[in-house]
Design an enzyme around this catalytic site. Structure first.
Site, short mmCIF file in Angstrom:
data_model
loop_
_atom_site.label_atom_id
_atom_site.label_comp_id
_atom_site.label_asym_id
_atom_site.label_seq_id
_atom_site.Cartn_x
_atom_site.Cartn_y
_atom_site.Cartn_z
N GLY A 255 -5.09 5.83 1.45
CA GLY A 255 -4.46 6.96 2.12
C GLY A 255 -3.92 7.96 1.11
N ASP A 256 -3.99 7.62 -0.18
CA ASP A 256 -3.50 8.53 -1.22
C ASP A 256 -4.55 8.52 -2.34
OD1 ASP A 256 -1.78 10.09 -2.90
OD2 ASP A 256 -0.07 9.35 -1.77
N ASP A 257 -4.14 8.91 -3.54
CA ASP A 257 -5.12 9.00 -4.63
C ASP A 257 -5.72 7.62 -4.93
OD1 ASP A 257 -4.37 11.72 -4.94
OD2 ASP A 257 -2.67 11.10 -6.19
#
Ligand SMILES: *[C@@H]1O[C@H](CO)[C@@H](O)[C@H](O)[C@H]1NC(C)=O
Ligand SMILES: *[C@@H]1O[C@H](CO)[C@@H](O)[C@H](O)[C@H]1NC(C)=O
Ligand SMILES: *[C@@H]1O[C@H](CO)[C@@H](O)[C@H](O)[C@H]1NC(C)=O
Ligand SMILES: *[C@@H]1O[C@H](CO)[C@@H](O)[C@H](O)[C@H]1NC(C)=O
Ligand SMILES: *[C@@H]1O[C@H](CO)[C@@H](O)[C@H](O)[C@H]1NC(C)=O
Ligand SMILES: *[C@@H]1O[C@H](CO)[C@@H](O)[C@H](O)[C@H]1NC(C)=O
Ligand SMILES: *[C@@H]1O[C@H](CO)[C@@H](O)[C@H](O)[C@H]1NC(C)=O
Length: 472
Positions: A255-257
């Site tokens: 959901g992020d990097d």
């Protein structure tokens, strides 16, 4: 009388024998496994299974005490050949536990370590000195599930066993603003060297998955990291103020990097002054619709230098190798090299942001300008792209020495008109399609942007095949 007494004694002895016998039967090891792995440190002389320390793999019983007892016991072998702890098949619920030096944590292929959702199983630990406070909460931070500090020679591996962070309750609490400390990471290793994390499946971390910080000589390989693409701050791997690090052959859905390279935040990071340098990333596969394949920053105040990324694949990801920084960050991002990248469905192939918000304190130093320099991208193929590039430098602090060569970008059905949006940047391009902005002029003679030919010290580390027979 005498005979009777004798019979009683014999009966008593028989009874005792039977007890001993039945105890040893119930405690008998019914399984033996030949644990084999390729390790970075020395092979371990001692080994044990979690079940020897009261571990129960039923998915319900807490094993926090069993992990602590096992690792406390095995730590005595740190100066005597080291030790391996086997997590056998089963579901092992646990809160946070701490590692020791000259130690291997090995997860059997059918082992699942389940992170407890009970906050009391997670001690609070000091905030990181290069961050000034917990990253998302003012009240400090929870210890990570697997934590280690001031260690040397630690291996966390397995035959693709699983660590399940059971993050959903943490994500809900975070969204509802019900946490007064920063959510735990899955694995955090601090002030340590000779670290290997390999051959595991990591799922649903409460926050970041793998966070080596203030450490060096690190190998991270063959990890499958999976989190829902809308889960908050579930970065895959965050090398933070680390040197001589290799990350290879990882598959990350986040959901992020997928990877976020960091080195501290604003004044705290500037004062701590510990850069991330000598970082190699190879054969990364990433899916992250709202974040970067590899982010450099936004916390980069201790500096990021000499990053070499190659053979990078991303599908349905917001951007490629992205620089995130802001006024107040100070520090630098320099000597960055990326080559052979293939992207399918991407919003921005090239993205640099000089106005990334978020500060630990409102009183950040407006004169602390980041230095962004010598950023090189070579051989990039991207399909179904919305914007080729958005490169926003900082006014009065131009991002310099940007080089892009041999980039072939195919656009979405309805592409944006301004494909290259560049401000306050300076550099060159060669063989880039669609044609870059005027601030990155195309050279007449074709050339490749540089990529270092020498090796990093971590490339010379020889992995040894280690094996231990463990009963459980
Ligand atoms: C692990 O070590 C840290 C730092 O020494 C300490 O604060 C924390 O309480 C320890 N965690 C556990 C579970 O013992
Ligand atoms: C760990 O190492 C850091 C940096 O060298 C040092 O400041 C700290 O006191 C050490 N902590 C322990 C528990 O030894
Ligand atoms: C780790 O993964 C690699 C690549 O799949 C494999 O060659 C190696 O045997 C694995 N190691 C273990 C201990 O499973
Ligand atoms: C490890 O397990 C994950 C999840 O089940 C799977 O996707 C991956 O292919 C496995 N890796 C290897 C090398 O078997
Ligand atoms: C954390 O927040 C809860 C609810 O807001 C509060 O009851 C509790 O006292 C706080 N704990 C700490 C350690 O601040
Ligand atoms: C192309 O990208 C768009 C988003 O911009 C996406 O909706 C669409 O599914 C992608 N098409 C293909 C063929 O992957
Ligand atoms: C181009 O980037 C600037 C920021 O540098 C932004 O304000 C502007 O809206 C962008 N233009 C387009 C057409 O996307």
């Amino acid at each position: 009388m005498e005979i009777r007494a004798g019979v009683t004694v014999i009966l008593g002895l028989l009874c005792l024998l039977k007890m001993v016998e039945s105890r040893s039967i119930s405690a008998a090891y019914t399984n033996t496994v030949d644990v084999e792995y390729t390790g970075m440190g020395t092979c371990r002389k001692h080994s044990a299974a979690l079940t020897e320390f009261g571990g129960v793999g039923d998915g319900k019983t807490s094993n926090t005490k069993a992990f602590k007892a096992a690792i406390d016991h095995l730590s005595q072998y740190a100066s005597d050949g080291g030790a391996l702890l086997l997590v056998p098949p089963g579901k092992w619920l646990t809160g946070s536990f701490n590692l020791t030096s000259h130690f291997t944590l090995f997860l059997h292929k059918d082992a699942v370590v389940l992170a407890s959702q009970d906050e009391s199983e997670w001690p609070h630990v000091e905030v990181l000195p290069s961050y000034g406070r917990g990253r998302d909460a003012p009240g400090g931070r929870f210890s990570s599930l697997i934590f280690g500090t001031n260690l040397t020679d630690v291996v966390i591996t397995g035959n693709n066993g699983t660590i399940d962070g059971q993050g959903s309750t943490w994500w809900d609490k975070f969204r509802q603003d019900k946490l007064n400390a920063t959510r735990p990471y899955m694995i955090e290793i601090m002030y340590s060297n000779q670290i290997q994390i390999s051959n595991l499946t990591l799922i649903n971390s409460p926050s970041w998955f793998v966070h080596p910080v203030y450490s060096s000589d690190i190998i991270i390989q063959w990890l499958t990291i999976l989190a829902p693409i809308d889960s908050p701050n579930t970065d895959g791997i965050d090398p933070d103020s680390c040197s001589n690090t290799l990350i290879e052959d990882c598959f990350i859905v986040s959901g992020d990097d997928c990877i976020a390279v960091k080195s501290g935040w604003d004044g705290y990071g500037i004062r701590f002054g510990m850069p991330t340098k000598q970082l190699a990333i190879r054969r990364l596969n990433c899916i992250s619709p709202d974040s970067a394949t590899i982010a450099l920053g936004s916390e980069m105040s201790g500096g990021i230098q000499d990053v070499r990324a190659e053979d990078i694949n991303a599908l349905n990801t917001q951007s490629g190798v992205r620089i995130k920084t802001a006024v107040g960050r100070g520090g630098y991002v320099k000597d960055i090299f990326a080559r052979n990248m293939e992207f399918k469905t991407m919003k921005y192939v090239f993205w640099m942001t000089g106005s990334y918000g978020s500060h630990p304190d409102p009183q950040f130093d407006p004169k602390a300008l980041p230095l962004i320099q010598n950023i090189n991208y070579q051989d990039v193929k991207a399909e179904n792209v919305t914007y080729s590039a958005r490169l926003d430098g900082i006014e009065g602090d131009t991002f310099k020495g940007i080089c892009i060569s041999n980039a072939d970008i195919t656009l979405t059905e309805k592409p944006k008109e301004l494909q290259w949006n560049c401000t306050n940047v300076e550099g060159v391009t060669s063989n880039v399609n669609p044609k870059a902005c005027d601030l990155l002029p195309e050279k007449e003679e074709k050339f490749d942007c540089p990529f270092p030919e020498d090796k990093l010290p971590i490339d010379d580390v020889q992995l040894k095949t280690c094996s231990s027979i463990v009963q459980y």
